[in-house]
Design an enzyme around this catalytic site. Sequence first.
Site, PDB file in Angstrom:
ATOM      1  N   MET A   6      -4.587  -7.232  -6.720  1.00 43.65           N
ATOM      2  CA  MET A   6      -4.125  -8.384  -7.493  1.00 43.65           C
ATOM      3  C   MET A   6      -5.286  -9.241  -8.019  1.00 43.65           C
ATOM      4  SD  MET A   6      -1.036  -7.714  -7.481  1.00 43.65           S
ATOM      5  CE  MET A   6      -0.309  -9.177  -8.196  1.00 43.65           C
ATOM      6  N   ARG A   7      -6.260  -8.579  -8.632  1.00 45.86           N
ATOM      7  CA  ARG A   7      -7.461  -9.278  -9.053  1.00 45.86           C
ATOM      8  C   ARG A   7      -8.029  -8.551 -10.272  1.00 45.86           C
ATOM      9  NH1 ARG A   7      -9.741 -12.971  -6.110  1.00 45.86           N
ATOM     10  NH2 ARG A   7      -8.189 -12.782  -4.482  1.00 45.86           N
ATOM     11  N   LEU A   8      -8.592  -9.333 -11.198  1.00 41.98           N
ATOM     12  CA  LEU A   8      -9.226  -8.686 -12.358  1.00 41.98           C
ATOM     13  C   LEU A   8     -10.565  -8.094 -11.942  1.00 41.98           C
ATOM     14  CD1 LEU A   8      -8.883 -10.987 -15.507  1.00 41.98           C
ATOM     15  CD2 LEU A   8      -8.034  -8.653 -15.185  1.00 41.98           C
ATOM     16  N   HIS A  17       0.661   0.300 -13.398  1.00 43.55           N
ATOM     17  CA  HIS A  17       1.364  -0.948 -13.706  1.00 43.55           C
ATOM     18  C   HIS A  17       2.859  -0.659 -13.844  1.00 43.55           C
ATOM     19  CE1 HIS A  17       1.767  -5.031 -15.221  1.00 43.55           C
ATOM     20  NE2 HIS A  17       2.592  -4.534 -16.119  1.00 43.55           N
ATOM     21  N   ASN A  21      -5.675   2.180 -13.210  1.00 40.62           N
ATOM     22  CA  ASN A  21      -4.712   1.263 -12.592  1.00 40.62           C
ATOM     23  C   ASN A  21      -3.303   1.776 -12.847  1.00 40.62           C
ATOM     24  OD1 ASN A  21      -3.715  -1.184 -11.409  1.00 40.62           O
ATOM     25  ND2 ASN A  21      -3.347  -2.005 -13.458  1.00 40.62           N
ATOM     26  N   LYS A  36     -17.740 -14.277  -8.469  1.00 45.37           N
ATOM     27  CA  LYS A  36     -17.176 -12.926  -8.558  1.00 45.37           C
ATOM     28  C   LYS A  36     -18.292 -11.885  -8.567  1.00 45.37           C
ATOM     29  CE  LYS A  36     -13.468 -10.679 -10.804  1.00 45.37           C
ATOM     30  NZ  LYS A  36     -12.153 -11.147 -11.160  1.00 45.37           N
ATOM     31  N   GLY A  94       0.782  -1.238   0.000  1.00 41.94           N
ATOM     32  CA  GLY A  94       0.000   0.000   0.000  1.00 41.94           C
ATOM     33  C   GLY A  94       0.810   1.284   0.000  1.00 41.94           C
ATOM     34  N   SER A  95       2.050   1.226  -0.495  1.00 46.44           N
ATOM     35  CA  SER A  95       2.818   2.480  -0.542  1.00 46.44           C
ATOM     36  C   SER A  95       2.167   3.468  -1.519  1.00 46.44           C
ATOM     37  CB  SER A  95       4.284   2.219  -0.898  1.00 46.44           C
ATOM     38  OG  SER A  95       4.407   1.739  -2.205  1.00 46.44           O
ATOM     39  N   ASN A  96       1.589   2.955  -2.603  1.00 48.81           N
ATOM     40  CA  ASN A  96       0.886   3.854  -3.531  1.00 48.81           C
ATOM     41  C   ASN A  96      -0.385   4.411  -2.902  1.00 48.81           C
ATOM     42  OD1 ASN A  96       2.059   4.094  -6.411  1.00 48.81           O
ATOM     43  ND2 ASN A  96       2.426   1.968  -5.811  1.00 48.81           N
TER      44      ASN A  96
END
Length: 187
Positions: A86-88, A105, A103, A61, A12-14
């Site tokens: 970490m999930r679509l 990346h 997002n 989902k 969670g640094s971002n």
Amino acid sequence: MKRLAVFASGSGSNFQAIVENAVNYQVVLLVCDKIDAFVIKRAHELAIPTLIINPKDYQSKVQYEEVILNSLKEHQVEFIALAGYMRLIGSVLLTAFKDKIINIHPSLLPAFKGKNAIEQVINAGVLETGVTIHFVDSGIDTGEIIAQDIIKINEKMSKNEIEEKIHLVEHRLYPKILNQLLEEDLK
Ligand code: GRF
């Protein structure tokens, strides 16, 4: 002031950089899918409300995302930033937040999509990598690119050193782009 939710699964640094550098938005919720993620501690210290939700508790989902959607509605969330989630994202959230999910990346997309992007970069032996911020669609790191920053690397650098350089760029770029995007959104 736009109401933003951040989704994260790890350190969670971002998330922290996004919270601390908010100008045109307010972080009103952290959504986390890992009960022991360090990002939860950061959220508590920053006094940001959390939804901690384990996908394994749901049969599909769709059900999992409906619970998230209810919480987003309760908190009147208008925009979503994924930061190491970490999930679509599935159809429920993509439909409810069309063109309102972004997002970050750790590569220069379209190169090195998906998991372990930094390992992919190292294995490819490239001397230039970077960070990409993009809109989220149903694919893996395939949505429209919003911004990129290039990072020079060399073959002597360890994975940790590359990661550190990437994080420095991310922590500056992500809040900057969010502030720009959400300011434009007000007009
Ligand atoms: C970042 O490098 C981001 O690009 C990727 O996951 C990492 C999350 O790091 N999607 P952190 O949890 O924000 O420290």
